[in-house]
Design a protein around this motif. Structure first.
Motif, PDB file in Angstrom:
ATOM      1  N   LEU A 188       0.824  -1.207   0.000  1.00  0.00           N
ATOM      2  CA  LEU A 188       0.000   0.000   0.000  1.00  0.00           C
ATOM      3  C   LEU A 188       0.860   1.261   0.000  1.00  0.00           C
ATOM      4  O   LEU A 188       0.496   2.266  -0.609  1.00  0.00           O
ATOM      5  N   LEU A 189       2.000   1.213   0.680  1.00  0.00           N
ATOM      6  CA  LEU A 189       2.915   2.358   0.592  1.00  0.00           C
ATOM      7  C   LEU A 189       3.440   2.505  -0.835  1.00  0.00           C
ATOM      8  O   LEU A 189       3.469   3.611  -1.380  1.00  0.00           O
ATOM      9  N   ALA A 190       3.856   1.380  -1.439  1.00  0.00           N
ATOM     10  CA  ALA A 190       4.352   1.433  -2.817  1.00  0.00           C
ATOM     11  C   ALA A 190       3.274   1.930  -3.772  1.00  0.00           C
ATOM     12  O   ALA A 190       3.572   2.612  -4.765  1.00  0.00           O
ATOM     13  N   ASP A 191       1.994   1.637  -3.449  1.00  0.00           N
ATOM     14  CA  ASP A 191       0.872   2.127  -4.243  1.00  0.00           C
ATOM     15  C   ASP A 191       0.514   3.575  -3.913  1.00  0.00           C
ATOM     16  O   ASP A 191      -0.414   4.128  -4.509  1.00  0.00           O
ATOM     17  N   ARG A 192       1.217   4.158  -2.937  1.00  0.00           N
ATOM     18  CA  ARG A 192       1.045   5.545  -2.519  1.00  0.00           C
ATOM     19  C   ARG A 192      -0.344   5.811  -1.937  1.00  0.00           C
ATOM     20  O   ARG A 192      -0.938   6.877  -2.128  1.00  0.00           O
ATOM     21  N   ASP A 193      -0.834   4.838  -1.182  1.00  0.00           N
ATOM     22  CA  ASP A 193      -2.066   5.050  -0.436  1.00  0.00           C
ATOM     23  C   ASP A 193      -1.785   6.103   0.639  1.00  0.00           C
ATOM     24  O   ASP A 193      -0.900   5.919   1.478  1.00  0.00           O
ATOM     25  N   PRO A 194      -2.515   7.225   0.649  1.00  0.00           N
ATOM     26  CA  PRO A 194      -2.198   8.319   1.585  1.00  0.00           C
ATOM     27  C   PRO A 194      -2.174   7.898   3.044  1.00  0.00           C
ATOM     28  O   PRO A 194      -1.378   8.426   3.831  1.00  0.00           O
ATOM     29  N   TYR A 195      -3.026   6.949   3.423  1.00  0.00           N
ATOM     30  CA  TYR A 195      -3.088   6.533   4.820  1.00  0.00           C
ATOM     31  C   TYR A 195      -1.761   5.946   5.281  1.00  0.00           C
ATOM     32  O   TYR A 195      -1.387   6.069   6.456  1.00  0.00           O
ATOM     33  N   TYR A 196      -1.030   5.317   4.372  1.00  0.00           N
ATOM     34  CA  TYR A 196       0.216   4.645   4.734  1.00  0.00           C
ATOM     35  C   TYR A 196       1.461   5.474   4.424  1.00  0.00           C
ATOM     36  O   TYR A 196       2.571   5.062   4.755  1.00  0.00           O
ATOM     37  N   LEU A 197       1.284   6.641   3.829  1.00  0.00           N
ATOM     38  CA  LEU A 197       2.427   7.525   3.562  1.00  0.00           C
ATOM     39  C   LEU A 197       2.786   8.358   4.790  1.00  0.00           C
ATOM     40  O   LEU A 197       3.890   8.899   4.863  1.00  0.00           O
ATOM     41  N   LEU A 198       1.858   8.507   5.729  1.00  0.00           N
ATOM     42  CA  LEU A 198       2.097   9.235   6.985  1.00  0.00           C
ATOM     43  C   LEU A 198       2.607  10.654   6.737  1.00  0.00           C
ATOM     44  O   LEU A 198       3.497  11.150   7.444  1.00  0.00           O
ATOM     45  N   GLY A 199       2.059  11.307   5.715  1.00  0.00           N
ATOM     46  CA  GLY A 199       2.433  12.692   5.447  1.00  0.00           C
ATOM     47  C   GLY A 199       3.667  12.872   4.602  1.00  0.00           C
ATOM     48  O   GLY A 199       4.053  13.999   4.299  1.00  0.00           O
ATOM     49  N   LEU A 200       4.300  11.781   4.205  1.00  0.00           N
ATOM     50  CA  LEU A 200       5.516  11.846   3.398  1.00  0.00           C
ATOM     51  C   LEU A 200       5.199  11.736   1.904  1.00  0.00           C
ATOM     52  O   LEU A 200       4.139  11.246   1.513  1.00  0.00           O
ATOM     53  N   GLU A 201       6.132  12.187   1.101  1.00  0.00           N
ATOM     54  CA  GLU A 201       6.016  12.098  -0.355  1.00  0.00           C
ATOM     55  C   GLU A 201       7.266  11.390  -0.891  1.00  0.00           C
ATOM     56  O   GLU A 201       8.161  12.014  -1.462  1.00  0.00           O
ATOM     57  N   PRO A 202       7.351  10.078  -0.710  1.00  0.00           N
ATOM     58  CA  PRO A 202       8.553   9.342  -1.112  1.00  0.00           C
ATOM     59  C   PRO A 202       8.712   9.293  -2.623  1.00  0.00           C
ATOM     60  O   PRO A 202       7.765   9.530  -3.385  1.00  0.00           O
ATOM     61  N   ALA A 203       9.910   8.964  -3.045  1.00  0.00           N
ATOM     62  CA  ALA A 203      10.199   8.817  -4.471  1.00  0.00           C
ATOM     63  C   ALA A 203       9.336   7.722  -5.072  1.00  0.00           C
ATOM     64  O   ALA A 203       8.844   6.830  -4.368  1.00  0.00           O
ATOM     65  N   ALA A 204       9.174   7.787  -6.378  1.00  0.00           N
ATOM     66  CA  ALA A 204       8.242   6.884  -7.072  1.00  0.00           C
ATOM     67  C   ALA A 204       8.785   5.470  -7.263  1.00  0.00           C
ATOM     68  O   ALA A 204       8.035   4.579  -7.652  1.00  0.00           O
ATOM     69  N   HIS A 205      10.068   5.249  -6.989  1.00  0.00           N
ATOM     70  CA  HIS A 205      10.670   3.959  -7.347  1.00  0.00           C
ATOM     71  C   HIS A 205      10.368   2.833  -6.360  1.00  0.00           C
ATOM     72  O   HIS A 205      10.689   1.674  -6.623  1.00  0.00           O
TER      73      HIS A 205
END
Length: 274
Positions: A45-62
């Protein structure tokens, strides 16, 4: 006959061994309650960029599920086996202790320099007493415990429908509450509201945010030094640390009884005030 005085290293090592034993005995590290299938789901879910699991971060797309797994094996000590899909997972207590040393070093700098620090938690039932202890220590050292946007609220969708959530401070620690009291939260909206109010009122931003979940991730994404605790099913802060957005991410089970973290607090403060 001369008396041998223990060196600093000799004094620290027994304390670390006691810490590691305590982490395993209480389930804070070692074999933990978080199931493997839950870890893998959250990594995806983080790799899918689900906002709930990003915890406010904007990680790189890779980032992919597998690369997040590799990172978590290295940072937290979960099993690195891609085909291990079900069962119990682990947090390496030695990795936890290493991260706690880095955490203590940054908090120690805040104490020495009497910095402005915001304390906040998305796990109020478990971690707030530990943060309250840190806040009291900072205040006693002459630092400033930052509080802003108290009472600021927003409407959020939850599993129980729409609810009104508000920021509240308890003994210097920010958390989110609904009409029933403090609640678990991954959201970064509260830390953004705090920072916006500080800017709007002309007050300095915090030098450091000591937090978890979206409070920590949102602060790091805003360019503020942030150190936080994170469970092995919340990989975002570890991704943030790998990318340089988060200063320190400490792997531990963040849902244990509050008293289990007392020795963790002893360990941190002993190093931070040494």
């Amino acid at each position: 006959m001369s008396t041998l005085v223990p060196t600093v290293a000799e004094e620290i090592e027994p304390a670390r061994r006691a810490l590691v034993s305590h982490l395993v005995a209480t389930g804070i590290a070692g074999p933990v309650a978080t199931p493997r299938e839950n870890n893998l789901l959250h990594y995806r879910l983080l790799a899918d960029r689900d906002p709930y699991y990003l915890l406010g971060l904007e990680p790189a797309a890779h980032w992919t599920r597998d690369s997040v797994l590799e990172l978590m094996a290295r940072k937290a000590g979960v099993s690195p086996l891609i085909n291990y899909r079900y069962g119990q997972d682990t947090i390496d207590p030695e990795r936890t202790a290493d991260a706690l040393d880095r955490y203590a070093a940054r908090f120690g700098r805040a104490l020495r320099e009497r910095q402005r620090v915001l304390f906040a938690t998305g796990h109020p039932d478990h971690l707030s007493p530990l943060y309250q202890r840190f806040a009291a220590t900072l205040e006693a050292a002459g630092g400033t415990v930052v509080e802003a946007a108290d009472g600021w609220g927003y409407d959020a969708s939850t599993r129980h429908g729409r609810k009104r959530l508000e920021i509240r401070y308890f003994l210097g620690v920010a958390m989110v509450e609904d009409p029933g009291g403090p609640v678990h939260s991954h959201a970064a909206r509260p830390i953004r509201a705090v920072l916006a109010e500080l800017v709007g009122s002309g007050e300095p931003l915090p030098d450091l945010v000591v937090a978890d979940h979206g409070w920590c991730g949102g602060a790091g994404q805003a360019g503020i030094d942030a150190i936080g605790f994170a469970d092995c099913n919340d990989p975002a802060l570890f991704v943030g640390e790998a990318e340089g957005t988060i200063q320190v991410a400490v792997p531990l089970d963040d849902g244990r009884d509050p008293e289990h973290y007392e020795l963790v607090g002893d360990y941190i403060l002993a190093r931070a005030t040494a």
